[in-house]
Design a protein around this motif. Structure first.
Motif, PDB file in Angstrom:
ATOM      1  N   GLU A  48      41.608   8.717  35.762  1.00  0.00           N
ATOM      2  CA  GLU A  48      40.398   8.592  36.584  1.00  0.00           C
ATOM      3  C   GLU A  48      40.532   7.539  37.675  1.00  0.00           C
ATOM      4  O   GLU A  48      39.893   7.637  38.717  1.00  0.00           O
ATOM      5  N   THR A  51      41.460   9.000  41.115  1.00  0.00           N
ATOM      6  CA  THR A  51      40.625  10.048  41.707  1.00  0.00           C
ATOM      7  C   THR A  51      39.703   9.498  42.787  1.00  0.00           C
ATOM      8  O   THR A  51      39.449   8.302  42.875  1.00  0.00           O
ATOM      9  N   ARG A  52      39.217  10.416  43.584  1.00  0.00           N
ATOM     10  CA  ARG A  52      38.193  10.114  44.576  1.00  0.00           C
ATOM     11  C   ARG A  52      36.866  10.638  44.035  1.00  0.00           C
ATOM     12  O   ARG A  52      36.828  11.241  42.961  1.00  0.00           O
ATOM     13  N   ILE A  53      35.799  10.431  44.780  1.00  0.00           N
ATOM     14  CA  ILE A  53      34.500  10.970  44.378  1.00  0.00           C
ATOM     15  C   ILE A  53      34.649  12.478  44.215  1.00  0.00           C
ATOM     16  O   ILE A  53      35.250  13.147  45.048  1.00  0.00           O
ATOM     17  N   GLY A  54      34.134  13.002  43.135  1.00  0.00           N
ATOM     18  CA  GLY A  54      34.276  14.422  42.835  1.00  0.00           C
ATOM     19  C   GLY A  54      35.306  14.688  41.751  1.00  0.00           C
ATOM     20  O   GLY A  54      35.482  15.817  41.320  1.00  0.00           O
ATOM     21  N   GLY A  55      36.010  13.630  41.329  1.00  0.00           N
ATOM     22  CA  GLY A  55      36.930  13.765  40.203  1.00  0.00           C
ATOM     23  C   GLY A  55      38.257  14.437  40.499  1.00  0.00           C
ATOM     24  O   GLY A  55      38.937  14.879  39.583  1.00  0.00           O
ATOM     25  N   ILE A  56      38.624  14.518  41.781  1.00  0.00           N
ATOM     26  CA  ILE A  56      39.928  15.101  42.102  1.00  0.00           C
ATOM     27  C   ILE A  56      40.901  13.994  42.491  1.00  0.00           C
ATOM     28  O   ILE A  56      40.496  12.920  42.931  1.00  0.00           O
ATOM     29  N   HIS A  58      43.181  11.649  44.366  1.00  0.00           N
ATOM     30  CA  HIS A  58      43.103  11.148  45.739  1.00  0.00           C
ATOM     31  C   HIS A  58      44.331  11.609  46.522  1.00  0.00           C
ATOM     32  O   HIS A  58      45.458  11.581  46.008  1.00  0.00           O
ATOM     33  N   PRO A  95      42.451  21.484  45.200  1.00  0.00           N
ATOM     34  CA  PRO A  95      42.207  20.181  44.567  1.00  0.00           C
ATOM     35  C   PRO A  95      43.031  20.038  43.291  1.00  0.00           C
ATOM     36  O   PRO A  95      43.216  21.001  42.555  1.00  0.00           O
ATOM     37  N   LYS A  97      42.972  18.608  39.862  1.00  0.00           N
ATOM     38  CA  LYS A  97      42.006  18.100  38.891  1.00  0.00           C
ATOM     39  C   LYS A  97      42.585  17.934  37.496  1.00  0.00           C
ATOM     40  O   LYS A  97      42.101  17.130  36.724  1.00  0.00           O
TER      41      LYS A  97
END
Length: 150
Positions: A48, A51-56, A58, A95, A97
């Protein structure tokens, strides 16, 4: 018989140990799995913190992993002592994820000073998520270095 570059002398585990000196390598959690002439493969797990906002994952993390992978594919070539990235372009296709993530570069053109590498990044479901093309400037062992180290 004399080794022509650094990496035939080092196992994948030795390369991973060497790179633990680099903080970003540790932060991402990169681990090389394979090193062959003109090819490498690395993996890293989902985290985590990456990651960037949205959970993917970076994009900068993906870019760094792509750069590491390409760089070490270049270093497997004959008489290459070192290489530096001159240019690196990346297309983010999907993305990222779910890990573990895999990055696989292949040298597609090798000149005297420039090497071009095609790099693919996959998610944990083997989906192609990023495609990159990079150019590395290589520093090769000279004949005098070969003679001195023989």
């Amino acid at each position: 018989m004399k080794n022509k570059n650094l990496f035939p002398m080092l196992s994948v585990s030795e390369v991973n140990e060497l790179l633990k000196q680099e903080e970003i390598f540790n932060f991402i959690g990169i681990e090389f799995e394979k090193l062959e002439k003109g090819y490498s493969r690395l993996k890293f797990n989902f985290n985590e913190k990456l990651t960037r906002i949205g959970g993917i994952l970076h994009g900068g993390v993906v870019f760094s992993a792509v750069d590491y992978a390409g760089s070490y594919a270049v270093r497997t070539l004959d008489k290459v002592k070192d290489g530096v990235t001159a240019e690196l372009k990346i297309n983010f296709l999907k993305p990222m994820k779910e890990g573990p993530f895999t990055v696989e570069p292949r040298v597609i053109s090798e000149g005297k000073r420039l090497v071009v590498v095609d790099i693919s990044a996959y998610d944990g479901n083997s989906n192609l998520c990023a495609k990159a093309l990079g150019t590395w400037v290589v520093y090769r062992e000279t004949n005098s270095e070969t003679q001195l180290s023989s």
